[in-house]
Write an enzyme that holds these catalytic residues in place. Structure first.
Site, PDB file in Angstrom:
ATOM      1  N   SER A   9       0.818  -1.213   0.000  1.00  8.29           N
ATOM      2  CA  SER A   9       0.000   0.000   0.000  1.00  8.29           C
ATOM      3  C   SER A   9       0.854   1.266   0.000  1.00  8.29           C
ATOM      4  CB  SER A   9      -0.915   0.006   1.234  1.00  8.29           C
ATOM      5  OG  SER A   9      -1.592   1.245   1.347  1.00  8.29           O
ATOM      6  N   CYS A  10       0.402   2.272  -0.758  1.00  9.84           N
ATOM      7  CA  CYS A  10       1.065   3.576  -0.718  1.00  9.84           C
ATOM      8  C   CYS A  10       0.845   4.258   0.623  1.00  9.84           C
ATOM      9  CB  CYS A  10       0.538   4.474  -1.837  1.00  9.84           C
ATOM     10  SG  CYS A  10      -1.208   4.903  -1.684  1.00  9.84           S
TER      11      CYS A  10
END
Length: 474
Positions: A254-255
């Site tokens: 995930s960013c």
């Protein structure tokens, strides 16, 4: 067209997209007059097609097998949690007919479809992102064509197929959702961007820029590089547990995953000990150069180590055998910027640690990290002092400041925060994005404003110009 004609790929791409657009237009026209109940039936059917346990597991296994990113249990959890949360959000709101009335202003707002949406999706979340966008698009009575990352194509196509089956099961046109044919090239994706009515891009910044230059209204997202502060008022074990839970989820695909933790000097050793109790392994200073050289090849992340299990990283970094049982790795750093790669996004189970003199210094370190990479995205703080959180929100150029959260779970929507569920986070003008909020259903609507007369609200000249006259004269 002659062999080797450079226009060949462009013509073929436009023809392929034109065929998809014909089907999408027909399906959307048949769906456009649906009432709210029917729209919500459609969204429920699509959500169940992804949330259904055997489907969520299938998509997770295919995603890991095809992309080599993340892990199956967390991808199952991600698909189900994001789909469930998005469905909750969508069933709470209206998207058909009158959606807002303001009698005092004489304004009534009507929701209308946009038409055909083009969605670009990443390899990091090839199933969840497609489902999330599709549910929002259908909530607005639109059709959608998906351009998957080539690496995640099989997963995205399967997710679309499952949702098409869900729509067909309740008597709606399958072609409300379609996917580009293989191979998905830049020419094909560009042709789709130019043909649709709205482009929504999650993934590479190259695609985001192409979307904005396509001539079609576009919504793109920015690069993440999340820093979090731990100050002397924080519950250190609670903070460490949340950071660990967030950092290890799906192996940091995930960013929104923490990329740096900035700890104030007064609790530095105790905070590190708490992180170690939560499963971190503190790498020796002399291993830092080896880790950098292994995690980056040139100036690019080593694709063979992105989102891999901790034991894989431990062996690649040449760490002691006991490191293979760690959940994630801490590497101490002092510098920020291009010459200090550990200050950048890592998409791996490596968390950079900075030691700050005090909160003011921590704030400065976070500012420098964001200015280097990730400005506009988000930051977090673990604290009992809300004045510090408010100061960060007031002073730093980010869309989101999360207080005492496991960042990955709260940033894109959670059941204990007010942010809408999404997998696409706008970063505002700081990253040249058109939105500074979480992508949500409102972005998939056109709004008609019905305006009726209200009592006149005309001020006097003195009311408007008086302060200027008094200070500067007429």
């Amino acid at each position: 067209m002659s062999a080797g004609d450079p226009d060949g790929p462009h013509v073929e791409s436009r023809n392929a997209v034109a065929a998809l657009m014909l089907r999408a237009r027909a399906a959307q026209a048949a769906f456009a007059d649906s009432d709210q109940a029917r729209v919500d039936e459609a969204v429920r059917a699509m959500a169940w097609a992804i949330y259904k346990p055997e489907h969520a597991e299938e998509l997770a296994r295919v995603a890991v097998a095809d992309t080599g990113l993340g892990n199956v249990p967390d991808k199952i959890d991600k698909k189900q949690r994001k789909t469930f949360g998005t469905l909750r959000d969508l069933l709470r709101v209206k998207s058909v007919g009158v959606i807002e009335e303001d009698p005092a202003q004489g304004i009534v707002k009507y929701a209308k479809p946009i038409g055909v949406v083009g969605a670009v999706t990443p390899s990091t979340n090839p199933g969840a992102t497609a489902a999330n966008k599709a549910m929002m698009a259908i909530k607005g009575r639109n059709a959608m064509i998906v351009a998957p990352s080539p690496l995640g194509y099989t997963t995205t196509a399967r997710a679309v197929d499952l949702m098409r089956e869900g729509l067909a099961h309740i008597g709606l046109p399958e072609d409300l959702l379609q996917v580009l044919p293989q191979p998905v090239t830049k020419h094909l994706t560009q042709a789709m961007m130019e043909a649709v009515d709205l482009v929504v891009i999650t993934g590479s910044q190259d695609n985001v820029r192409r979307g904005y230059m396509s001539g079609t209204p576009a919504i793109g997202v920015g690069t993440g590089n999340v820093p979090v502060i731990v100050d002397e008022t924080a519950d250190l074990d609670a903070a460490a547990a949340k950071i660990a839970q967030s950092k290890i989820f799906d192996n940091s695909t995930s960013c929104s995953s923490e990329n740096a933790v900035v700890i104030v000097d007064a609790v530095y050793e105790r905070a590190i000990a708490a992180l170690e109790r939560a499963g971190a392994y503190l790498c020796a200073p002399e291993k830092k150069a080896d880790i950098e050289a292994t995690l980056w090849h040139g100036h690019k992340l080593n694709r063979h180590l992105i989102a891999k299990d901790a034991c894989v990283l431990a062996r690649a970094f040449g760490l002691p055998a006991e490191a293979e049982s760690a959940r994630f790795f801490l590497v101490e750093e002092k510098g920020v910027g291009p010459d200090f790669p550990l200050s950048s996004e890592k998409l791996s189970l490596v968390l950079t640690v900075y030691r700050a003199r005090d909160f003011a210094d921590a704030k400065d370190i976070v500012r420098r990290i964001l200015d280097h990479q990730g400005r506009g995205h988000s930051l977090g703080i673990h604290t009992a002092n809300m004045d510090r959180a408010r100061e960060l929100a007031a002073d730093l150029d980010v869309v989101r400041v999360l207080v005492n959260f496991a960042h990955t779970f709260a940033h894109g929507g959670s059941f204990d925060s007010g942010l809408p569920f999404t997998l696409s986070m706008g970063c505002g003008s700081w990253q040249k994005n058109s939105i500074s909020e979480n992508l949500n259903y409102r972005h998939f609507l056109n709004i008609t404003h019905l305006v009726t007369p209200i009592p006149e609200k005309r001020p006097t000249e003195a009311e408007l110009f008086g302060p200027h006259w008094e200070k500067y004269g007429r």
